[in-house]
Design an enzyme around this catalytic site. Structure first.
Site, PDB file in Angstrom:
ATOM      1  N   ARG A   1      29.243 -12.578  87.999  1.00 54.90           N
ATOM      2  CA  ARG A   1      29.704 -13.121  86.710  1.00 54.90           C
ATOM      3  C   ARG A   1      30.814 -14.142  86.912  1.00 54.90           C
ATOM      4  O   ARG A   1      31.621 -14.023  87.834  1.00 54.90           O
ATOM      5  CB  ARG A   1      30.242 -12.005  85.804  1.00 54.90           C
ATOM      6  CG  ARG A   1      29.207 -11.010  85.350  1.00 54.90           C
ATOM      7  CD  ARG A   1      29.805 -10.109  84.270  1.00 54.90           C
ATOM      8  NE  ARG A   1      28.959  -8.961  84.028  1.00 54.90           N
ATOM      9  CZ  ARG A   1      29.371  -7.694  84.130  1.00 54.90           C
ATOM     10  NH1 ARG A   1      30.631  -7.421  84.444  1.00 54.90           N
ATOM     11  NH2 ARG A   1      28.547  -6.715  83.892  1.00 54.90           N
TER      12      ARG A   1
ATOM     13  N   HIS B   1      40.429  -2.989  89.030  1.00 48.12           N
ATOM     14  CA  HIS B   1      39.118  -2.414  89.324  1.00 48.12           C
ATOM     15  C   HIS B   1      38.254  -3.542  89.886  1.00 48.12           C
ATOM     16  O   HIS B   1      37.803  -4.420  89.144  1.00 48.12           O
ATOM     17  CB  HIS B   1      38.482  -1.820  88.059  1.00 48.12           C
ATOM     18  CG  HIS B   1      37.122  -1.258  88.299  1.00 48.12           C
ATOM     19  ND1 HIS B   1      36.857   0.092  88.305  1.00 48.12           N
ATOM     20  CD2 HIS B   1      35.943  -1.868  88.593  1.00 48.12           C
ATOM     21  CE1 HIS B   1      35.578   0.288  88.589  1.00 48.12           C
ATOM     22  NE2 HIS B   1      35.003  -0.890  88.757  1.00 48.12           N
TER      23      HIS B   1
ATOM     24  N   GLU C   1      34.502   7.868  87.665  1.00 48.10           N
ATOM     25  CA  GLU C   1      34.327   7.839  86.212  1.00 48.10           C
ATOM     26  C   GLU C   1      33.683   9.126  85.706  1.00 48.10           C
ATOM     27  O   GLU C   1      34.026   9.617  84.636  1.00 48.10           O
ATOM     28  CB  GLU C   1      33.481   6.606  85.826  1.00 48.10           C
ATOM     29  CG  GLU C   1      34.290   5.325  85.968  1.00 48.10           C
ATOM     30  CD  GLU C   1      33.446   4.069  86.087  1.00 48.10           C
ATOM     31  OE1 GLU C   1      32.717   3.951  87.095  1.00 48.10           O
ATOM     32  OE2 GLU C   1      33.526   3.211  85.207  1.00 48.10           O
TER      33      GLU C   1
ATOM     34  N   GLU D   1      38.802  -0.393  96.954  1.00 45.88           N
ATOM     35  CA  GLU D   1      38.954   0.814  97.762  1.00 45.88           C
ATOM     36  C   GLU D   1      38.748   0.558  99.250  1.00 45.88           C
ATOM     37  O   GLU D   1      39.213   1.328 100.086  1.00 45.88           O
ATOM     38  CB  GLU D   1      37.928   1.874  97.311  1.00 45.88           C
ATOM     39  CG  GLU D   1      38.232   2.458  95.952  1.00 45.88           C
ATOM     40  CD  GLU D   1      37.033   3.183  95.337  1.00 45.88           C
ATOM     41  OE1 GLU D   1      36.147   3.638  96.082  1.00 45.88           O
ATOM     42  OE2 GLU D   1      36.991   3.284  94.097  1.00 45.88           O
ATOM     43  N   ASN D   2      38.005  -0.519  99.560  1.00 44.49           N
ATOM     44  CA  ASN D   2      37.572  -0.697 100.958  1.00 44.49           C
ATOM     45  C   ASN D   2      38.013  -1.979 101.651  1.00 44.49           C
ATOM     46  O   ASN D   2      38.035  -2.015 102.876  1.00 44.49           O
ATOM     47  CB  ASN D   2      36.031  -0.678 101.016  1.00 44.49           C
ATOM     48  CG  ASN D   2      35.465   0.654 100.585  1.00 44.49           C
ATOM     49  OD1 ASN D   2      35.725   1.666 101.237  1.00 44.49           O
ATOM     50  ND2 ASN D   2      34.743   0.678  99.490  1.00 44.49           N
TER      51      ASN D   2
END
Ligand code: ADP
Length: 370
Positions: free
Chosen positions: A213, A180, A350, A302-303
């Site tokens: 992060r 993810h 989600e 996804e891209n």
């Protein structure tokens, strides 16, 4: 119709589903500070000072639209040791409250929203971001700290993004690695639908390099910086909001801008991002004893075909092979017919996963309004 809510510290996102069809989505953003309501391509300033008022506002709005809400599904970030979605009752509320110190920006507003939603008078389901990862064994979730500290503070690897990892790996057999890669990023090792390991830990800071992060750090760095005079609050901001792709590139947390940049710092930021991901994939291949399927999801997964290309090329030793054209155009299957590993791009959803959990728990009676 059912309502799915995804609440952040200053946001309430909603989606309305009829069966699996999304009827409408919207968002109240910047709650408490010049709030704005986005829906159906429109944007309007509203007076919403806190999350309870936000729920009152959208309830009134739904009444004007005649949406017959029959149940509500909530994304709840932290559920401690809860292993699956739950019909909300006092015990579940108590659990969400007890998990609040571990997710201080999310669980308290989620709790406030759940309580405010009692006014709908319909069953409510909590779907936890941590639940999918509860199948990890102690060997995967235990940090090597003194036992009494672990027990006193419930310190262990919990993992997050569980709803997304569950959605993209649903019904996928065998040894699967799910990546993810959004602004937050995590990776999960999954065997026959059950999570075996994941990269986020007690908090979402551990693991991959993310938009802002750090991901994995030597804990000695934290001690070193504390000794240099940084406060815990300053380090919290630094590690969560000023590090990752943004911190390294000194330019942006958006991978599109970094890919387009020719600055050396941007290039190194992308290289570190990919290196860390490839390292985790290698570790999880060992944990799973091989790999049948690699799944990319999230805004980057996804891209961003260039990132996927470099990751899959690093797995050529396993016989993983891309079909370049399919990868370039973000097709669902991007591996070649002869590839030894199936490589997929899956759009995560989600909210749809939460809706499916609502139907699974409450039965089909809430699926249709007629
Ligand atoms: P979040 O984790 O906040 O839900 P997303 O999953 O939407 O974030 O991912 C956001 C990131 O995905 C952006 O920072 C950007 O780097 C990347 N991204 C989004 N759309 C594209 C695109 N069309 N091409 C390349 N990268 C994209």
């Amino acid at each position: 119709m059912i309502l799915v809510l995804n609440v952040g510290s200053s946001t309430i996102k909603y989606k309305i589903f009829e069966g699996e069809v999304e009827i409408e989505s919207g968002l109240i953003d910047r709650i408490g500070d010049k709030p704005v309501f986005y829906h159906n391509g429109q944007k309007e300033s509203v007076k919403v000072d806190n999350h309870e008022e936000g729920i009152r506002f959208i309830k009134k709005y739904f009444e004007t639209k005649n949406f017959p809400i029959k149940a509500i599904g909530h994304r709840v970030v932290h559920g401690l040791d809860v292993t699956e979605s739950k019909l909300i009752n006092v015990n579940v509320l108590e659990k969400i409250e007890r998990a609040s110190p571990l997710a201080p920006l999310h669980n308290p507003p989620e709790l406030a929203v759940i309580k405010a939603c009692n006014s709908f008078g319909v069953p409510q389901i909590a779907v936890f971001d941590t639940a999918f990862h509860q199948s990890m064994l102690p060997v995967a979730y235990t940090y090597a700290l003194p036992r009494e500290i672990i027990e006193k503070y419930s310190i262990r690897r919990y993992g997050f993004h569980g709803i997304s990892h569950m959605f993209v790996s649903f019904n996928e057999p065998g040894r699967v690695i799910s990546c993810h890669l959004g602004n937050g990023a995590s990776i999960a090792a999954i065997k026959n639908g059950r999570c075996v390991d994941t990269s986020m830990g007690l908090t979402p800071l551990e693991g991959l390099v993310m938009g802002t992060r750090t991901g994995d750090l030597d804990p000695g760095i934290i001690l070193f910086l504390l000794n240099q005079g940084f406060s815990p609050h300053e380090l919290d901001k630094m590690f969560n909001e000023k590090s990752g792709l943004l911190g390294l590139s000194m330019e942006s947390n958006d991978i599109r801008e970094l890919v387009a940049s020719d600055r050396a710092e941007a290039k190194l930021a992308i290289d570190v991002f990919i290196y860390r991901l490839v390292k985790y994939i290698g570790a999880y291949i060992s944990v799973l004893g091989g790999l049948d399927q690699l799944i990319f999801t999230g805004g980057i997964g996804e891209n961003e075909w260039r990132i996927r290309k470099r990751v899959v090329e690093s797995l050529s030793y396993l016989g993983a092979e891309l079909e370049e054209k399919r990868n370039f155009s973000n097709q669902e299957i991007i591996s070649s017919e002869t590839s030894k590993v199936l490589v997929k791009v899956k759009k995560t959803n989600e909210e749809l996963m939460i809706a499916r959990e609502v139907y699974r728990i409450l039965g089909d009676s809430v699926k249709n309004s007629y």
